[in-house]
Design an enzyme around this catalytic site. Structure first.
Site, PDB file in Angstrom:
ATOM      1  N   HIS A 411       0.847  -1.191   0.000  1.00 43.32           N
ATOM      2  CA  HIS A 411       0.000   0.000   0.000  1.00 43.32           C
ATOM      3  C   HIS A 411       0.884   1.243   0.000  1.00 43.32           C
ATOM      4  CE1 HIS A 411      -2.449   3.145   2.242  1.00 43.32           C
ATOM      5  NE2 HIS A 411      -3.127   2.943   1.134  1.00 43.32           N
ATOM      6  N   SER A 412       0.616   2.151  -0.913  1.00 46.84           N
ATOM      7  CA  SER A 412       1.319   3.434  -0.962  1.00 46.84           C
ATOM      8  C   SER A 412       2.825   3.212  -1.123  1.00 46.84           C
ATOM      9  CB  SER A 412       0.990   4.252   0.295  1.00 46.84           C
ATOM     10  OG  SER A 412       1.482   5.568   0.208  1.00 46.84           O
ATOM     11  N   LEU A 413       3.630   3.754  -0.208  1.00 43.05           N
ATOM     12  CA  LEU A 413       5.081   3.605  -0.301  1.00 43.05           C
ATOM     13  C   LEU A 413       5.505   2.145  -0.212  1.00 43.05           C
ATOM     14  CD1 LEU A 413       7.850   5.051  -0.464  1.00 43.05           C
ATOM     15  CD2 LEU A 413       7.817   5.165   2.035  1.00 43.05           C
TER      16      LEU A 413
END
Length: 760
Positions: A411-413
């Site tokens: 998720h995300s980074l």
């Protein structure tokens, strides 16, 4: 109170014993009228005269019981007669049989500084109960629960997490409950006091003697009025000026016996068979949603949604016992990163103003800058890879029969971290043929050039004597810094050439980071449009995973943005991960952090991402309405243009009435063709879009030839204001049924198992 029936037979008398309080009123209603007189008073008869057959000590014992009950009734903090007399008259069953209470196991979780008692699922509770009654060695038993993610030590009555760090929680075998102070949830009594309550209840039911009063270890009063009315009083602490304790009681709270009498959701157990394992890596910060929950809690939601969707969308496969479940395990890298002491260093330089905002920035947003730092980037990738390897090894030890595959999700980074790790893997687990076309090291290509030959290529042969004097070979030179070369007396220009040459060589040989070079994806390195996938990334050593992931899922991913910032303008269509076959970039349309990947593979073609179907098998209503209105406006526009075109033609033909009929017929036949041509000219944007959707789009081999970008359907309320729901859309994936269903569908397709009904 003692009641003596008149003698009806010659062999004795009949005795009735009635208690005080409400039982007196019951006696008054049930006894005949001739009893209402001196017979009711125990002082108006002589026991030796009226009951010669009875033992002498029996009546004295009854009188003591009566006096004890009168004392309890005087100090009994019972509710008003209106609240309890009806229960006593209706629910009192004389001579009812006693049935032991059924127990259920609970564990305690601290949520928002409050103790929450959560029941185990039915299968886990049954296993704990069986282990509890197994014998003398039950205290040494360790029972795996929650699908094997936790272990319960019966002797300690504690529950420990297996795969991640978490404070242990208390476990309790629960039978009796009382309502809490500030909410409507029931709290279990301790096991020892629950046993006392059960013994008292058993005597009350067997002897049909109620109004039982008990005192808990916390100096609280529990009164058992009848099987349906049992209350818990919490005394109000206080004392008067003479030092005597006040007897004022607080508001009564309900007491329940058995878990079946309290409102609590007890789920069924999870399937024992595990078909697939998915590691989930979080993004920036310790919190993963708007409720500031950890990655463990968010993955729990993701897992719960997947279990529900398996029952609804893979029902046939479950009934045929073809599938079990997919296990999702979290991977935490934020805590190890911030335990290196960097927070203390940041605190010394942080300004004192807007303290909370600066603390939030240091704890979350700075993780992006940490990942671009060589020192902390190494810590992050080492933590992620080592955690996944450790959990995978531990999972195999606890599940020796596991034969499924492994996938990863970020998720995300976290998705960017996984992308870099997968990009820098080497397929050493497969056959030799699987490495054809991949980048070969210099050793594999032939003889290794010596340091003198390298310096000769750089036209720096005069510095070979300097390195020979310092006993610096190629390996030592690869470890030298610019300051080391300066101390050797090498000028600035040659220093830069030497460092650049050996740094590039070091990367290509996989000494520090086995980068995926341009030649690995069949792209010339001098081509400025297709640069190295790892261009611009810091030089770190990427660890190797102990397994080959099958699919990589990215949720709300900034991978496309980071690759563009690093200088990568295009991903070659032939490029694919060395050890991973599938890649899905899943995002919400309003997610401010998410970026697309497909335009980097096919930059010359504009096309929309794949729309993720709704888990109920249809588009959301507002999207269907929007598409319907769009089609309606297009039809109206085309009809209006067609009408204007016909009117213009009729107007221009009016001055030539002498046209022959044959020519008119030819024009009439030619009108459809000309109108279609002109309509295509008038709508140059609409028709190509339809053609693009019908034609297959080649997005390269990054996902095995399949589409990469998948977009969720926004909710109707979200479509009113995109900016208002921007932050929420970045954190919506954990409880999104559409996201989870796409993950399950792609995982089970690799096993030849499909949805019960294809979604549209």
């Amino acid at each position: 109170m003692l009641l003596i029936h008149p003698p009806t037979q010659s062999f004795g008398f009949c005795f009735w014993v009635c208690g005080a309080g409400a039982f007196g009123s019951l006696e008054t209603r049930l006894c005949p009228s001739w009893w209402r007189g001196p017979w009711r008073s125990p002082v108006n008869f002589a026991p030796a005269t009226w009951a010669p057959e009875a033992p002498r000590g029996w009546l004295s014992e009854m009188s003591s019981v009566e006096s004890h009950q009168e004392q309890l009734s005087q100090s009994d903090p019972s509710p008003s007669p209106n609240s309890c007399s009806s229960f006593e008259l209706i629910d009192m069953d004389v001579g009812s049989s006693y049935e032991p209470v059924s127990s259920h196991w609970f564990y305690c979780k601290i949520i928002d500084s409050k103790e929450m008692w959560i029941p185990f699922n039915s299968d886990d509770s049954q296993q704990l109960e069986e282990a509890h009654g197994s014998g003398k060695d039950c205290n040494e038993r360790v029972v795996p629960t929650d699908g094997g993610r936790y272990d319960v030590h019966l002797g300690e009555r504690m529950r420990y997490a297996v795969y991640w760090d978490e404070p242990p929680s208390e476990v309790r075998r629960c039978t009796w409950f009382y309502k809490g102070d500030k909410d409507n949830k029931y709290v279990p009594y301790s096991e020892s006091f629950s046993q006392v309550l059960e013994e008292t209840y058993m005597l009350a039911v067997t002897l049909d003697e109620w109004k039982k009063k008990l005192e808990s270890p916390n100096r609280e009063i529990i009164v058992l009025h009848n099987p349906k009315l049992m209350v818990h009083y919490q005394p109000i602490a206080g004392s008067d000026e003479w030092g005597s304790t006040s007897t004022e009681q607080g508001r009564p709270r309900s007491v329940k016996r058995g878990v079946e009498n309290i409102p609590v959701d007890i789920h069924c157990g999870e399937p024992l068979q595990i078909d697939h394992l998915v590691f989930v890596v979080h993004g920036i910060g310790p919190a993963c949603d708007l409720r500031f929950r950890s990655i463990v809690q968010c993955v729990n939601d993701f897992r719960s949604v997947s279990l529900n969707l398996l029952q609804t969308h893979f029902k046939k496969a479950q009934e045929n016992q073809q599938i079990g479940r997919v296990e999702f395990l979290p991977v935490n890298w934020h805590s190890p990163l911030h335990s290196t002491g960097v927070d203390i260093d940041l605190q010394r330089i942080t300004l004192p103003s807007i303290n909370r905002l600066r603390h939030f920035t240091n704890d979350t947003i700075l993780d992006v800058f940490f990942y671009n730092s060589p020192t902390y980037c190494q810590t992050i990738v080492d933590t992620v890879a080592s955690e996944m390897n450790r959990i995978y090894t531990l999972f195999l030890q606890r599940n020796p029969d596991f034969k499924g595959g492994v996938s990863i999700a970020g998720h995300s980074l976290g998705s960017l971290i996984l992308f870099d790790i997968l990009t820098n893997q080497k397929d050493s687990f497969g056959d030799i043929d699987s490495e054809k076309g991949s980048l070969r090291t210099v050793e594999d290509q032939g003889d290794v050039p010596t340091l003198e030959e390298d310096l000769k290529k750089l036209q720096l042969s005069e510095f070979f004597t300097v390195f020979e004097k310092e006993k610096v070979d190629k390996e030592a030179l690869a470890l030298c810094t610019e300051r080391d070369l300066q101390e050797m007396g090498i000028p600035l220009g040659p220093r830069k050439k030497i460092l650049n040459h050996f740094r590039t060589r070091k990367n290509s040989m996989g000494v520090d980071r086995p980068a995926t070079a341009a030649s690995e994806v069949n792209v010339p390195k001098e081509n400025g449009d297709c640069l190295d996938v790892g261009i611009g990334q810091v030089s770190v050593k990427y660890p190797r995973l102990n397994y080959k992931p099958e699919i990589f899922f990215a949720f709300g991913s900034p991978i496309g943005m980071f690759l563009t910032v690093r200088g990568l303008r295009r991903i070659d269509p032939n490029y694919k991960f060395p050890t991973c076959k599938g890649f899905f970039n899943i995002y919400h349309p309003f997610d401010p952090v998410a970026y697309r990947i497909e335009p980097m593979v096919v930059p010359e073609v504009e096309f929309e991402p794949m729309l993720i179907p709704h888990h109920k098998g249809r588009k959301r209503m507002h999207l269907e309405l929007r598409e319907g209105l769009t089609r309606m406006s297009m039809d109206l526009k085309n009809n209006l243009l067609g009408s204007l075109r016909m009117a213009w033609k009729s107007f221009t033909r009016a001055p030539y009435p002498a046209l022959q009929a044959s020519e008119t017929a030819e024009e009439t036949e030619a009108e459809p063709e000309s109108s279609s041509e002109k309509s295509s000219e008038v709508n140059p944007e609409e028709t190509p879009v339809e053609v693009k959707e019908e034609l297959p789009i080649n997005v390269g081999m990054l996902n095995g030839g399949q589409r990469i970008d998948y977009v969720l359907q926004e909710k109707p309320i979200e479509s009113f204001n995109e900016y208002l729901f921007a932050l929420q859309s970045h954190l919506c994936y954990w409880e999104s049924e559409d996201t989870v269903l796409l993950v399950l569908k792609e995982i089970y397709q690799t096993q030849g198992i499909f949805l019960d009904q294809p979604l549209q």
